[in-house]
Design an enzyme around this catalytic site. Structure first.
Site, mmCIF file in Angstrom:
data_model
loop_
_atom_site.group_PDB
_atom_site.id
_atom_site.type_symbol
_atom_site.label_atom_id
_atom_site.label_comp_id
_atom_site.label_asym_id
_atom_site.label_seq_id
_atom_site.Cartn_x
_atom_site.Cartn_y
_atom_site.Cartn_z
ATOM 1 N N LYS A 82 -7.034 -15.898 -12.478
ATOM 2 C CA LYS A 82 -8.345 -16.072 -11.846
ATOM 3 C C LYS A 82 -9.201 -14.827 -12.065
ATOM 4 O O LYS A 82 -8.680 -13.763 -12.366
ATOM 5 C CB LYS A 82 -8.176 -16.250 -10.334
ATOM 6 N N LYS B 216 0.822 -1.218 0.000
ATOM 7 C CA LYS B 216 0.000 0.000 0.000
ATOM 8 C C LYS B 216 0.852 1.263 0.000
ATOM 9 O O LYS B 216 0.463 2.267 -0.597
ATOM 10 C CB LYS B 216 -0.965 -0.021 1.186
ATOM 11 N N LYS C 121 -10.977 -8.526 -9.231
ATOM 12 C CA LYS C 121 -11.442 -7.162 -9.390
ATOM 13 C C LYS C 121 -10.403 -6.291 -10.086
ATOM 14 O O LYS C 121 -10.740 -5.412 -10.871
ATOM 15 C CB LYS C 121 -11.712 -6.624 -7.988
#
Ligand code: TRP
Length: 334
Positions: free
Chosen positions: A197, A115, A200
């Site tokens: 996979k 982050k 999002k």
């Protein structure tokens, strides 16, 4: 909450718009667990403030996540389904745990480093202590099992460290929380573009969302990569073809899957027909969920009731834990 079963706790980030990977990877587990355990499922709205200080979308996102989980089968009468910010005891326990968490180990956390890289202009203390807040969420209910994916294992290990430090310093209050799954990590939900996979952050056109309209679902499925078909009987399938079969295994009948397996092995397969079938089976799977989500979102009164009822159940367990915590910590001066 029966008070007799083992306790399960998990948090759901209110990022909205769940996809098929979330459904088969996480929600389906929650739905199964609600029968066998005392479950606390929490919308992690406070956690979202560490990266999303702008709260304009928060209410809509919280509502969507609640509606999607309920539409997928979570029953607010069976579990405690609540918002993190409604249970103030979480913040109190977070504060105490912060004194047991060391700066050095927090800075080494993988999610923290990621982050910081993504958002170098907002490296706040809440971000650094994200795993401490998560530990507070879990141990507030003295939970034993936490259904989470691989990406959360480091956070769970940190939670176990805080538990051990707390128990050792002040007295044994908390069990060590363990990751839990039904082995359904093994269920593959491949993306529609033949790579990786459904997720999002990757290609949105290769991911099926529970909110997708029927024609969007059809369009996405029909675009999935295929080829001219096998030239010889019983050829091993290329990955992108195996992926289409994997997706069929999630939503189609045995009979349909068997037919296309046979067609493939005898070189008679028509991928156009196969994708049409998969698209219809996906539409039949997703559209009832989507319609239910929309009905719930239109009923704010019901959503409010769900949140109040969930918070009430969570507070009972939280208050009991915090009485013990203050007692063993020596914070009771009366
Ligand atoms: N950190 C989790 C995630 O990113 C969400 C979360 C918050 C959580 N609190 C939790 C998960 C407690 C399990 C238990 O998905």
């Amino acid at each position: 909450m029966s008070g007799k079963k083992e306790i399960v706790m998990s948090g759901i980030r209110p990022t909205g718009f769940l996809h098929l990977g979330n459904y088969f990877g996480a929600i389906r587990n929650y739905v199964r667990m609600q029968e066998d355990f005392d479950c606390y499922f929490m919308v992690a709205d406070l956690h979202s403030l560490t990266t999303h200080p702008d709260t304009k979308q928060l209410k809509a996102n919280v509502h969507r996540v609640l509606a999607e989980n309920i539409a997928c089968g979570l029953d607010p009468d069976k579990v405690a389904l609540y918002c993190q910010s409604h249970v103030y005891e979480t913040s109190e326990l977070y504060l105490y745990l912060n004194m047991l968490a060391y700066k050095g180990e927090l800075e080494k956390t993988t999610t923290f480093k990621d982050k910081v890289r993504q958002n170098p202009e907002n490296v706040n203390a809440g971000l650094l202590t994200y795993p401490v807040l998560q530990a507070a969420d879990i141990i507030l209910h003295r939970a034993k099992y936490v259904p989470v994916g691989k990406d959360q294992e480091q956070h769970l290990e940190m939670a176990r460290n805080y538990v051990n430090r707390f128990n050792h310093r002040y007295g044994k209050v908390f069990p060590e929380p363990l990751a839990f799954n039904y082995g359904s990590n093994l269920v593959k939900v491949p993306s529609l573009d033949g790579t990786g996979k459904m997720s999002k952050s990757e290609n949105q056109n290769a991911t099926l969302y529970l909110a997708d309209e029927d024609d969007v679902i059809r369009k996405k499925v029909m675009k999935a990569k295929t080829d001219a078909g096998p030239a010889e009987p019983n050829t091993p399938k290329p990955d992108y073809i195996e992926n289409i079969f994997d997706l069929m295994r999630l939503v189609s009948s045995e009979e349909v899957i068997g037919k296309f397996e046979q067609d493939y092995n005898s070189c008679a397969i028509r991928y156009g027909d196969m994708k049409k079938q998969l698209a219809e089976d996906m539409v039949n799977f997703i559209s009832p969920i989507r319609n239910k989500v929309n009905a719930i979102l239109n009923d704010e009164k019901y959503l409010r009731l769900v949140m109040e009822q969930g918070a009430e159940k969570a507070r009972i367990s939280a208050k009991a834990t915090m009485l013990l915590v203050r007692e063993v910590m020596g914070l009771n001066y009366f």
